[in-house]
Design a protein around this motif. Sequence first.
Motif, PDB file in Angstrom:
ATOM      1  N   SER A  68       0.815  -1.210   0.000  1.00 27.55           N
ATOM      2  CA  SER A  68       0.000   0.000   0.000  1.00 27.55           C
ATOM      3  C   SER A  68       0.856   1.272   0.000  1.00 27.55           C
ATOM      4  N   TYR A  69       1.978   1.267   0.710  1.00 28.35           N
ATOM      5  CA  TYR A  69       2.818   2.458   0.735  1.00 28.35           C
ATOM      6  C   TYR A  69       3.526   2.661  -0.600  1.00 28.35           C
ATOM      7  N   ALA A  70       4.047   1.579  -1.184  1.00 30.06           N
ATOM      8  CA  ALA A  70       4.716   1.692  -2.483  1.00 30.06           C
ATOM      9  C   ALA A  70       3.741   2.169  -3.552  1.00 30.06           C
ATOM     10  N   ARG A  71       2.529   1.641  -3.516  1.00 27.23           N
ATOM     11  CA  ARG A  71       1.514   2.066  -4.476  1.00 27.23           C
ATOM     12  C   ARG A  71       1.153   3.528  -4.267  1.00 27.23           C
ATOM     13  N   GLY A  72       1.064   3.953  -2.993  1.00 30.41           N
ATOM     14  CA  GLY A  72       0.683   5.322  -2.692  1.00 30.41           C
ATOM     15  C   GLY A  72       1.708   6.355  -3.125  1.00 30.41           C
ATOM     16  N   ARG A  73       2.969   5.937  -3.286  1.00 30.69           N
ATOM     17  CA  ARG A  73       3.984   6.866  -3.779  1.00 30.69           C
ATOM     18  C   ARG A  73       3.882   7.080  -5.284  1.00 30.69           C
ATOM     19  N   LEU A  74       3.282   6.130  -5.974  1.00 32.10           N
ATOM     20  CA  LEU A  74       3.174   6.203  -7.423  1.00 32.10           C
ATOM     21  C   LEU A  74       1.820   6.717  -7.895  1.00 32.10           C
ATOM     22  N   LEU A  75       0.794   6.453  -7.098  1.00 29.54           N
ATOM     23  CA  LEU A  75      -0.575   6.604  -7.573  1.00 29.54           C
ATOM     24  C   LEU A  75      -1.417   7.307  -6.517  1.00 29.54           C
ATOM     25  N   ALA A  76      -2.064   8.402  -6.886  1.00 27.13           N
ATOM     26  CA  ALA A  76      -2.945   9.122  -5.974  1.00 27.13           C
ATOM     27  C   ALA A  76      -4.337   9.205  -6.577  1.00 27.13           C
ATOM     28  N   TYR A  77      -5.340   9.137  -5.700  1.00 26.28           N
ATOM     29  CA  TYR A  77      -6.735   9.102  -6.135  1.00 26.28           C
ATOM     30  C   TYR A  77      -7.525  10.169  -5.404  1.00 26.28           C
ATOM     31  N   LEU A  78      -8.253  10.989  -6.144  1.00 32.32           N
ATOM     32  CA  LEU A  78      -9.142  11.993  -5.575  1.00 32.32           C
ATOM     33  C   LEU A  78     -10.571  11.546  -5.819  1.00 32.32           C
ATOM     34  N   PRO A  79     -11.272  11.066  -4.780  1.00 27.99           N
ATOM     35  CA  PRO A  79     -12.649  10.609  -4.978  1.00 27.99           C
ATOM     36  C   PRO A  79     -13.606  11.769  -5.150  1.00 27.99           C
ATOM     37  N   GLN A  80     -14.806  11.447  -5.599  1.00 29.93           N
ATOM     38  CA  GLN A  80     -15.826  12.471  -5.804  1.00 29.93           C
ATOM     39  C   GLN A  80     -16.410  12.944  -4.479  1.00 29.93           C
ATOM     40  N   LEU A 145      -8.682  18.860  -1.015  1.00 34.14           N
ATOM     41  CA  LEU A 145      -8.557  17.424  -1.270  1.00 34.14           C
ATOM     42  C   LEU A 145      -7.667  17.150  -2.483  1.00 34.14           C
ATOM     43  N   LEU A 146      -7.716  18.059  -3.453  1.00 30.20           N
ATOM     44  CA  LEU A 146      -6.785  17.948  -4.570  1.00 30.20           C
ATOM     45  C   LEU A 146      -5.354  18.128  -4.073  1.00 30.20           C
ATOM     46  N   ALA A 147      -5.147  19.080  -3.171  1.00 28.04           N
ATOM     47  CA  ALA A 147      -3.810  19.287  -2.600  1.00 28.04           C
ATOM     48  C   ALA A 147      -3.334  18.037  -1.868  1.00 28.04           C
ATOM     49  N   ARG A 148      -4.224  17.378  -1.142  1.00 25.21           N
ATOM     50  CA  ARG A 148      -3.830  16.154  -0.444  1.00 25.21           C
ATOM     51  C   ARG A 148      -3.340  15.096  -1.431  1.00 25.21           C
ATOM     52  N   ALA A 149      -4.038  14.956  -2.567  1.00 21.72           N
ATOM     53  CA  ALA A 149      -3.596  13.999  -3.583  1.00 21.72           C
ATOM     54  C   ALA A 149      -2.245  14.395  -4.161  1.00 21.72           C
ATOM     55  N   LEU A 150      -2.040  15.704  -4.375  1.00 22.08           N
ATOM     56  CA  LEU A 150      -0.789  16.176  -4.965  1.00 22.08           C
ATOM     57  C   LEU A 150       0.392  16.037  -4.014  1.00 22.08           C
TER      58      LEU A 150
END
Length: 250
Positions: A68-80, A145-150
């Motif tokens: 989960s941590y390795a994936r989170g460094r590569l991929l971020a998701y902003l839900p609706q 929330l966009l900032a959190r993803a970024l």
Amino acid sequence: MDGLEARGVAGPFALKGVDLRVRPGEWVALLGPNGSGKTTLLRVMAGLLKPKRGAVYLEGKPLEAYGSYARGRLLAYLPQGGPYPEGLLVEEVVRLGRLPYLGLWGREGEADLEAVAWALEAAGAAHLKGRLLGTLSGGERQRVLLARALAARPRYLLLDEPTTYLDLEHQGEVVALLRALVARGVGVLSVLHDPNQAALAHRVAVLREGRLVAEGAPWAVLTEPLLRGLYGRRVRVALLEGRPHVYLDG
């Protein structure tokens, strides 16, 4: 192989065998009527839902091969939408985006603080950092929330209707930000409702009843026959400076 790719993804819910790839430095806009499977596809590609058939690959490896941590460094998701910590300060919410680098008990370093400051500035939310999330308007919350993803500085960004609740000025700022991120090599997949925003992407993919019915350059996909089938007979398309402009007749 570089990229985030869904291969033959079927289920859960509406999806019926979708193939879609997002490459680094590319913005793909995902369109379709309500209930067509757009959000489900994003959640599958983010690793939050497991498909019944097919698989998702991240840079050539099955998505489930990543922790989960390795994936989170590569991929971020902003839900609706969804539950968020209303009692946290904005800056604290954005700092949550750094968890893939810190773990549960890690200590923040200079790089983490710089990433949070950059993300707040990039999303136009720096002036909100001392506010409680629960006191914000819908548009302000969306920028936070966009900032959190970024803040994770991801290589791939999955955005579910990122311009929801934003006024026209801030919609334009988000589009400009996506273009800047793409120019720096980030791959972006965004669900959109406005075909005129989708026309600014590199590629447009269209879902209908869980199937990918069109994919390609905006001028090739955003045509009157296709859009009338999705949104009704009043849809008209005009080419302005080589880009399709979509409007309603009458």
